[in-house]
Each structure stands twice: as structure tokens, then as C-alpha cells.
Design a protein around this motif. Structure first.
Motif: not given
Length: 407
Positions: A113-141
Motif C-alpha cells: 500500500g505504501v509503495a503502490g501509489g508512488p510507483l504508479l505515479s512514476e510510470l506516467a506523467e501529466g494527463r497520462a497519470r490521470e488515465r493510468l490511475f483511472g484505468f488501474q482502479s477501473g480495470l482492477a474493479v
């Protein structure tokens, strides 16, 4: 859109999808497994509280050193501890081992939990980061939805396949073992994710300039954690005890819930561009509150399920945008620490709520829990609006320049 993401981001998504699929199956039946073994709701409440207490005790310390250790290493270690926490109850379903498994689950949840969000934020920037967080949460659900739907059929399948009594401990044990095996597969993609990110340790000196933001974040997560802990660990028991729903119906309810949340999470980046991230969070969460009472107090299963589905999907729709907003308001090196603080207060609240809830249920049933949770959520929503809807100049500076903090 997923194809436009980096290889590391896609590997993260794959692991998240597999883990969520397995987790939804495990979560659907774990409490029922304990119930068929003769354990009461008070012990189930304790077992639900222990991982959260572990997170509360350890998350902040882990967050301070997460950058130096490496986010990827922490996630891998956390997944292995989590896997052990899943298999132990299936093999050794006695009280001492159940308590040990709950501790390991908390340890695994802390690291990941501590590392997941920061690692995910390092894998994209800007609007791509928004999409990545949305996709990660949406696809996981959505993967969780699939797991819940298929999971609802598994007890009947195993019962017929091995001539076991339906809804027996033996049937539920086989389901849990299967979910454990799938979860192990989800570990494999993580090995190939590049581990960029900071290589420093944090101190209170680094966090102090952001104290007002951190204080608000802690309070918001604390209120939501307590409210969630009162009800969410016991949703399957509520529908079983109140309406005597069969396993396949319970699986369908959980699957529909995941579908609604998943679609909402995927759409949330586009909605946030129109409304603003925090405004979207406040609007959706406030809209969810009346449905607590439809869920908890109707005597008709279909209406109760509808209340549950609408409440949960609205409350969680904008969750990824809240996460992005929080992480972007601080420099990259602080993200592990800030994420840890969020976890400490959310899980501390969850632990307290779960512990209290189990004993309340034994004495008074579920009825007092719904207004209590709605009240706590109301406080969190109000605090979110007051403290986070308008970012400070310092927050805007941090968001516009992902610069490192000093040594």
C-alpha cells in the motif's frame, strides 16, 4: 488507450487485474468460511481489525524509508506476505494461526500500500497519470467483478465435483486455495516493472512545510476509515443473515457492485476535467449518503441491494482522482511518506471501526451501523470540501514542478 501507456504501466495493470480477480474471490467467501467453522462475528471483527492495526503501526515508518529501499521491492515483499496470509487459514484454521495470518496480511498490505501509489505515479506523467490511475482502479474493479461473478459459482462447482456438502467449510476452503494460486500468478509481472523513483529517506523536516495539507488528509482518511470499518468487512454477512441469500446471488451482487465502480473509475478522469477532481469527489460522495438508509432498512432484498450498489459505486467513483490529487500536491520524494500517512489514518480508523462493529452486531445487530457510518462520511466530505477544493499556492507549485526535496 492502454496501449499508449509504458511497458511498466501495462505490467502494473496486469498484476493489479490478476490480484484483484483473486482478491474478490477470496473476499467473497473468507468470512463465510470462518462462520461455517463456528467462529462468531466478534472474532471476525478482530481478524478484520488486525491488518489495519498493523498498517497503522508500521506504515509511516515504511513510508519514510520506501524511497531508499525501492517501491518495487516493497511491493514484491508485500505480495508474498499477502499470499501467506491467504493460504494459512485454509491449511491451519485454528485461532492462533488465523491471528498470525491476519498479522501477515497487514504487513503485506503495509508494504504494497505504501509503495503502490508512488510507483504508479512514476510510470506516467501529466494527463497520462490521470488515465493510468483511472484505468488501474477501473480495470482492477472490473476484474473483481469477474471474480465475484465466477466466484459465486465456485462453491456449487466444487460441491458437485468432489461430493461435498454445499456451503460447507471444505467447499469454501477449496475456493480460498484457488484464489491463492491465482494471486501467486499476479506476482510475476511485477518482477519486470522498472523501479525508477527516488532513492532517499524522509524526515519530519521534509514533511513539516506540508503540515496543514497532511493534517487535513489524515482527518479525512480517519473518518472514512472508521465508517468503512463499521460496515464494509461485513457486507457478505449482512446479506446472508438479513436475507439468507444463496452464494450465487451474493456473487452477483458483488459483481454488479464491481462493474459500477469499475466503469465509474474509468470515466472519472474525463469527468474530473469538467468538474475538477476534488469537486467531483465531494459531489459523488455526498450523493451516496441517502442510499445508506435504503441499503440498511428495507426488508426487500432487491431494494437493499440497489441501495448498496448505488452507495458504494458513488462513494468510490472518484477515488482514483483523489489519489492523483493528493500525490501531485507534494514533490515526488514525499509521496511515499504522504501515502503512508493516509494509510495510517485510514487503516487505523478501519481497525477501530471493525473491532467495534463486531461487538455491536452481536448485541444490537446491524441497524445502528448505517447512520453512524453515514455521519462519519458526512464529516469527511465536509472536510474534503473545506480543506482541499482550493489548493494553496504551494500545492500548485509542487504540482507544476515535480522537483526533488533537499537532502
Amino acid at each position: 488507450m492502454v496501449s499508449s501507456l509504458s511497458l511498466g504501466a501495462r505490467l502494473f495493470l496486469l498484476s493489479s487485474v490478476l490480484g484483484s480477480f483473486a482478491g474478490s474471490i477470496n473476499g467473497l467467501y473468507f468470512n463465510l468460511y470462518l462462520k461455517t467453522l463456528g467462529y462468531g462475528q466478534d472474532l471476525i471483527g478482530v481478524l478484520s481489525a488486525i491488518p489495519a492495526f498493523v498498517v497503522t503501526a508500521l506504515a509511516f515508518g515504511v513510508g519514510l524509508v520506501a524511497g531508499r529501499v525501492g517501491y518495487k521491492k516493497l511491493i514484491l515483499a508485500g505480495m508474498l506476505f499477502q499470499a501467506a496470509a491467504w493460504i494459512i487459514p485454509a491449511l491451519f484454521p485454528v485461532r492462533a494461526w488465523l491471528l498470525a495470518a491476519a498479522f501477515l496480511g497487514g504487513l503485506g498490505g503495509t508494504l504494497g500500500g505504501v509503495a503502490g501509489g508512488p510507483l504508479l505515479s512514476e510510470l506516467a506523467e501529466g494527463r497520462a497519470r490521470e488515465r493510468l490511475f483511472g484505468f488501474q482502479s477501473g480495470l482492477a474493479v472490473l476484474a473483481g467483478m469477474t471474480g465475484s461473478a465466477l466466484g459465486g459459482l465456485l462453491p456449487a462447482f466444487f460441491s458437485a465435483k468432489f461430493s461435498l456438502r454445499p456451503e460447507s467449510p471444505e467447499v469454501y476452503r477449496l475456493v480460498i486455495v484457488l484464489s491463492f494460486a491465482i494471486f501467486l500468478v499476479s506476482v510475476i509481472p511485477v518482477f519486470a516493472i522498472p523501479d525508477h523513483g527516488p532513492r532517499n529517506s524522509l524526515t519530519f523536516r521534509h514533511l513539516w512545510p506540508h503540515r496543514r495539507f497532511i493534517f487535513a488528509l489524515a482527518g479525512i482518511n480517519g473518518f472514512i476509515g472508521i465508517g468503512a470499518g463499521l460496515l464494509i468487512p461485513f457486507v457478505n454477512l449482512f446479506f446472508k443473515l438479513r436475507f439468507s441469500v444463496p452464494d450465487h446471488t451474493l456473487g452477483l451482487i458483488f459483481a454488479l457492485n464491481s462493474l459500477l465502480i469499475g466503469v465509474g473509475n474509468i470515466l472519472s478522469p474525463f469527468l474530473a476535467r469538467r468538474m475538477g477532481r476534488i469537486r467531483l469527489v465531494v459531489f459523488c460522495q455526498a450523493l451516496s449518503l441517502p442510499f445508506f438508509f435504503l441499503w440498511g432498512y428495507t426488508s426487500i432484498l432487491s431494494l437493499s441491494a440497489l441501495g448498496y450498489l448505488l452507495r458504494t459505486s458513488l462513494m468510490n467513483l472518484a477515488g482514483p482522482m483523489f489519489s492523483v490529487e493528493v500525490l501531485e500536491r507534494v514533490p515526488p520524494e514525499l509521496r511515499g511518506g504522504v501515502n503512508a500517512i493516509s494509510m495510517v489514518f485510514w487503516n487505523g480508523g478501519w481497525a477501530l471501526g471493525s473491532l467495534i462493529s463486531g461487538f455491536i452486531q452481536v448485541r444490537y445487530g446491524f441497524s445502528p451501523l448505517f447512520p453512524a457510518t453515514a455521519f462519519l462520511y458526512s464529516l469527511a466530505i465536509y472536510w474534503t470540501k473545506r480543506a482541499l477544493e482550493k489548493p494553496s499556492e504551494k500545492d500548485l507549485e509542487n504540482r507544476s514542478a515535480d522537483r526533488p526535496v533537499g537532502p
